[in-house]
Write an enzyme that holds these catalytic residues in place. Structure first.
Site, PDB file in Angstrom:
ATOM      1  N   GLU A 275       0.884  -1.185   0.000  1.00  0.00           N
ATOM      2  CA  GLU A 275       0.000   0.000   0.000  1.00  0.00           C
ATOM      3  C   GLU A 275       0.904   1.212   0.000  1.00  0.00           C
ATOM      4  O   GLU A 275       1.582   1.477   0.997  1.00  0.00           O
ATOM      5  CB  GLU A 275      -0.859   0.024   1.277  1.00  0.00           C
ATOM      6  CG  GLU A 275      -1.850  -1.100   1.404  1.00  0.00           C
ATOM      7  CD  GLU A 275      -3.062  -0.925   0.509  1.00  0.00           C
ATOM      8  OE1 GLU A 275      -3.168   0.105  -0.187  1.00  0.00           O
ATOM      9  OE2 GLU A 275      -3.901  -1.829   0.508  1.00  0.00           O
TER      10      GLU A 275
ATOM     11  N   CYS B  79      -1.918   9.146   3.389  1.00  0.00           N
ATOM     12  CA  CYS B  79      -1.734   8.630   2.036  1.00  0.00           C
ATOM     13  C   CYS B  79      -2.915   9.044   1.168  1.00  0.00           C
ATOM     14  O   CYS B  79      -2.799   9.119  -0.045  1.00  0.00           O
ATOM     15  CB  CYS B  79      -1.600   7.125   2.069  1.00  0.00           C
ATOM     16  SG  CYS B  79      -2.896   6.362   3.019  1.00  0.00           S
TER      17      CYS B  79
ATOM     18  N   GLU C 160       4.412  13.322  -4.606  1.00  0.00           N
ATOM     19  CA  GLU C 160       3.796  13.274  -3.278  1.00  0.00           C
ATOM     20  C   GLU C 160       4.619  14.131  -2.312  1.00  0.00           C
ATOM     21  O   GLU C 160       5.802  13.882  -2.115  1.00  0.00           O
ATOM     22  CB  GLU C 160       3.745  11.825  -2.768  1.00  0.00           C
ATOM     23  CG  GLU C 160       2.978  11.715  -1.465  1.00  0.00           C
ATOM     24  CD  GLU C 160       2.917  10.289  -0.937  1.00  0.00           C
ATOM     25  OE1 GLU C 160       3.963   9.610  -0.891  1.00  0.00           O
ATOM     26  OE2 GLU C 160       1.807   9.857  -0.555  1.00  0.00           O
TER      27      GLU C 160
HETATM   28  P1  NAP Z   1       8.642   4.727   4.222  1.00  0.00           P
HETATM   29  O1  NAP Z   1       9.820   5.594   4.369  1.00  0.00           O
HETATM   30  O2  NAP Z   1       8.482   3.962   2.973  1.00  0.00           O
HETATM   31  O3  NAP Z   1       8.677   3.749   5.472  1.00  0.00           O
HETATM   32  C1  NAP Z   1       7.667   2.800   5.728  1.00  0.00           C
HETATM   33  C2  NAP Z   1       8.237   1.668   6.551  1.00  0.00           C
HETATM   34  O4  NAP Z   1       9.208   0.948   5.788  1.00  0.00           O
HETATM   35  C3  NAP Z   1       8.948   2.120   7.820  1.00  0.00           C
HETATM   36  O5  NAP Z   1       8.700   1.194   8.839  1.00  0.00           O
HETATM   37  C4  NAP Z   1      10.406   2.096   7.382  1.00  0.00           C
HETATM   38  O6  NAP Z   1      11.303   1.971   8.455  1.00  0.00           O
HETATM   39  C5  NAP Z   1      10.413   0.851   6.515  1.00  0.00           C
HETATM   40  N1  NAP Z   1      11.537   0.762   5.584  1.00  0.00           N
HETATM   41  C6  NAP Z   1      12.329   1.760   5.105  1.00  0.00           C
HETATM   42  N2  NAP Z   1      13.255   1.253   4.270  1.00  0.00           N
HETATM   43  C7  NAP Z   1      13.079  -0.091   4.214  1.00  0.00           C
HETATM   44  C8  NAP Z   1      13.727  -1.162   3.526  1.00  0.00           C
HETATM   45  N3  NAP Z   1      14.751  -0.956   2.714  1.00  0.00           N
HETATM   46  N4  NAP Z   1      13.242  -2.413   3.713  1.00  0.00           N
HETATM   47  C9  NAP Z   1      12.199  -2.654   4.509  1.00  0.00           C
HETATM   48  N5  NAP Z   1      11.555  -1.683   5.202  1.00  0.00           N
HETATM   49  C10 NAP Z   1      11.980  -0.411   5.048  1.00  0.00           C
HETATM   50  O7  NAP Z   1       7.295   5.544   4.402  1.00  0.00           O
HETATM   51  P2  NAP Z   1       6.934   6.555   5.585  1.00  0.00           P
HETATM   52  O8  NAP Z   1       7.708   7.808   5.357  1.00  0.00           O
HETATM   53  O9  NAP Z   1       7.020   5.897   6.895  1.00  0.00           O
HETATM   54  O10 NAP Z   1       5.383   6.794   5.308  1.00  0.00           O
HETATM   55  C11 NAP Z   1       4.922   7.701   4.352  1.00  0.00           C
HETATM   56  C12 NAP Z   1       4.579   7.021   3.054  1.00  0.00           C
HETATM   57  O11 NAP Z   1       3.655   5.980   3.275  1.00  0.00           O
HETATM   58  C13 NAP Z   1       3.899   7.927   2.071  1.00  0.00           C
HETATM   59  O12 NAP Z   1       4.405   7.691   0.786  1.00  0.00           O
HETATM   60  C14 NAP Z   1       2.445   7.528   2.132  1.00  0.00           C
HETATM   61  O13 NAP Z   1       1.693   7.811   0.998  1.00  0.00           O
HETATM   62  C15 NAP Z   1       2.553   6.081   2.389  1.00  0.00           C
HETATM   63  N6  NAP Z   1       1.340   5.554   3.002  1.00  0.00           N
HETATM   64  C16 NAP Z   1       0.516   4.789   2.237  1.00  0.00           C
HETATM   65  C17 NAP Z   1      -0.660   4.286   2.754  1.00  0.00           C
HETATM   66  C18 NAP Z   1      -1.573   3.431   1.907  1.00  0.00           C
HETATM   67  O14 NAP Z   1      -2.361   2.702   2.476  1.00  0.00           O
HETATM   68  N7  NAP Z   1      -1.484   3.463   0.592  1.00  0.00           N
HETATM   69  C19 NAP Z   1      -0.991   4.553   4.084  1.00  0.00           C
HETATM   70  C20 NAP Z   1      -0.136   5.342   4.846  1.00  0.00           C
HETATM   71  C21 NAP Z   1       1.040   5.822   4.293  1.00  0.00           C
HETATM   72  P3  NAP Z   1      11.935   3.286   9.157  1.00  0.00           P
HETATM   73  O15 NAP Z   1      10.819   4.017   9.777  1.00  0.00           O
HETATM   74  O16 NAP Z   1      12.865   2.717  10.137  1.00  0.00           O
HETATM   75  O17 NAP Z   1      12.606   4.061   8.067  1.00  0.00           O
END
Ligand code: NAP
Ligand code: MG
Length: 496
Positions: A250, A284, A386
């Site tokens: 997602e 999101c 975004e």
């Molecule tokens: P993110 O940077 O992609 O991080 C999400 C999760 O992935 C965190 O737990 C992060 O850990 C982990 N992660 C980072 N690098 C990784 C890797 N190489 N391998 C495995 N896991 C890894 O996103 P965010 O900044 O937390 O959240 C914002 C984003 O989420 C936005 O793009 C938003 O649109 C999206 N979002 C989508 C939805 C939906 O349902 N479509 C809902 C909510 C949010 P760390 O925190 O330790 O970096």
């Protein structure tokens, strides 16, 4: 004294083998230390996966209604702790207290749904083409799942994944976002207290690059459920593709609200304000583009700017505050850089906001003015990428067809909305908008937990969380044939 949090592995709170911890601070008041957390290693992940693997056979064999019964208790404890955890959540990631209560409520609703689902988990029975033969389909659990969650819904999103995953008989290891590990720790406490057996749920904190990477590459993990950015999602899709793990993604969005000339403007203004600036634009499904028909543009923008300027920004624990800080300094810097791009590179017209908020209590945290750009062209960077902050772009169009074309003109496809009184226009929009969710006369945010949730194009890979469809993500379908004819019957072969 700030709480010293540990990992939760095999039913015990344990320290990381690294001996190291990291801090989590309140983005509205960085002097407020929320807690310290384990900076975990691959070894810690391996221990958690091992515990989950060990717990799996007995949990798999526990009847689904019995597994789901725990969810009634989970919902009950969550109700009791709703306000306490909402307060913690506002301190942990900044969104206003009314919204963090909403985040908790979404988790409660998800538990209620899971409790009932344990007594459904419907399969299908169909007639066999042969005599004295039965044919049906059942859903079976898969094994150990790795769940990786973002920070913007610190309770709701972990519940969306954890509850269906364990109700269907899987065991899990969850890695919460580094900005919001405390709320997920509280969720583990609740599940443990409600009676989830040891090892069924495991929680490991630490970086995406270490803990996340180990999860996605671990040979004993059968599936990864991830919510986060499209960038990390693609990386996870690649890694899990190598071992053919199931993978549910997602990802990001660039959601738009269309406002037609015949719309109820009051309603459309309320929707835009809530959709764009709720959760400081860090949803999101946040509205980041208003696509407006030219006849109502001037009136709409003038009125919207007036309302946005009146929004009260501050510490979300204050009930009168309407918009909190960004989650972190990095997120604030991203917003500032996009405001610059909007002004210098894109040359859009800044009609409201545009600056970091400073002075007084603002200096304690990561606050930014709610910001609106007008005269935005559909291909500008601020209209394509975004931003994940309180920045709204207004794009003017002449017709419904043009509005839909502009709405569809990004790589994302999560949520969308149209304000119109014309049922024909609404129906055409519903059919032609490329998005997982379309609202008519409502904002782009506000999903209900018992309905499928997810997006198209680069927003995901076709799965839908929420509702009954989440239960399909976490199970394998098994087709069963029972032949009670007492002889060899061959399908497709003439048996006469
Ligand atoms: P993110 O940077 O992609 O991080 C999400 C999760 O992935 C965190 O737990 C992060 O850990 C982990 N992660 C980072 N690098 C990784 C890797 N190489 N391998 C495995 N896991 C890894 O996103 P965010 O900044 O937390 O959240 C914002 C984003 O989420 C936005 O793009 C938003 O649109 C999206 N979002 C989508 C939805 C939906 O349902 N479509 C809902 C909510 C949010 P760390 O925190 O330790 O970096
Ligand atoms: Mg924090």
């Amino acid at each position: 004294m700030p709480e010293a949090f540990k990992n939760f592995i095999g039913g015990k709170w344990v320290k990381s083998k690294s001996g190291k911890t990291f801090e989590n601070r309140n983005p509205a008041d960085t002097g407020d230390l929320v807690g310290t957390f384990q900076l975990s290693t691959e070894e810690d992940v391996d221990a958690a996966v091992q515990a989950a693997k060990k717990a799996y056979p007995d949990w798999r064999d526990t009847p689904a209604p019995e597994r789901a019964e725990i969810m009634y208790r989970v919902a009950h404890i969550m109700r009791d702790r709703k306000d306490e955890i909402a307060q913690l959540m506002t301190r942990e990631m900044g969104k206003v207290i009314a919204e963090t209560r909403g985040d908790m409520q979404e988790g409660i609703d998800t538990a209620d749904f899971a409790a009932g689902e344990g007594r459904r988990m419907h399969g299908q029975t169909v007639p066999s083409e042969l005599r004295n033969k039965a044919a049906y389909v059942i859903h079976r659990p898969m094994g150990v799942w790795g769940l990786i969650t973002p920070w913007n819904f610190p309770v709701a999103i972990p519940t969306w994944k954890t509850y269906p995953a364990i109700t269907t008989g899987n065991t899990i290891v969850i890695k919460p976002a580094t900005y919001t590990p405390a709320c997920t720790a509280k969720l583990m406490e609740i599940l443990d207290e409600a009676g989830v057996p040891k090892g069924v749920i495991n929680y490991v904190t630490g970086s995406g690059g270490v803990v996340g990477e180990r999860l996605i590459n671990h040979p004993d993990i059968r599936g990864i459920s991830f919510t986060g950015s499209s960038e990390v999602g693609k990386r996870i899709g690649e890694a899990t593709g190598k071992t053919l793990k199931r993978c549910s993604l997602e990802l990001g969005g660039k959601n738009a609200q269309i406002v037609m000339d015949d719309a109820n403007l009051e309603l459309a203004l309320d929707g835009a304000l809530w959709g764009a600036f709720g959760t400081t634009g860090q949803r999101c499904t946040a509205t980041s583009r208003i696509i407006i028909q030219d006849g109502v543009h001037d009136e709409f923008v003038t009125e919207l700017v007036k309302r946005v300027k009146a929004l009260k920004v501050g510490n979300g624990l204050d009930e009168s505050v309407q918009m909190g800080p960004l989650v972190s300094e990095a997120q604030l810097k991203t917003v500032e850089s996009y405001v610059k791009i909007g002004q210098l590179e894109d040359k859009a017209k800044l009609v409201c906001g545009g600056k970091r908020l400073v002075g007084g209590d603002f200096d304690k945290g990561w606050f930014h003015e709610p910001t609106i750009f007008d005269e935005v062209k559909p291909d500008m960077r601020i209209a394509q990428e975004e931003i994940f902050g309180p920045v709204l772009s207004v794009i003017t169009v002449k017709t419904l067809d043009e509005a839909i074309e502009v709405l569809n003109g990004t790589v994302y496809g999560l949520s969308s909305s149209i304000y119109t009184q014309d049922v024909n226009a609404a129906m055409r929009a519903i059919e032609r908008i490329e998005a997982g969710i379309t609202y008519v006369n409502g904002p782009t945010i506000g999903a209900e937990c018992h309905m499928p949730f997810g997006g198209v194009k680069e927003t995901g890979n076709g799965h839908r969380e929420g509702g009954w469809t989440a239960y399909e993500i976490f199970t394998e379908m098994k087709t069963v044939y029972i032949d009670y004819s007492g002889k060899l019957q061959r399908a497709q072969i003439d048996n006469k």
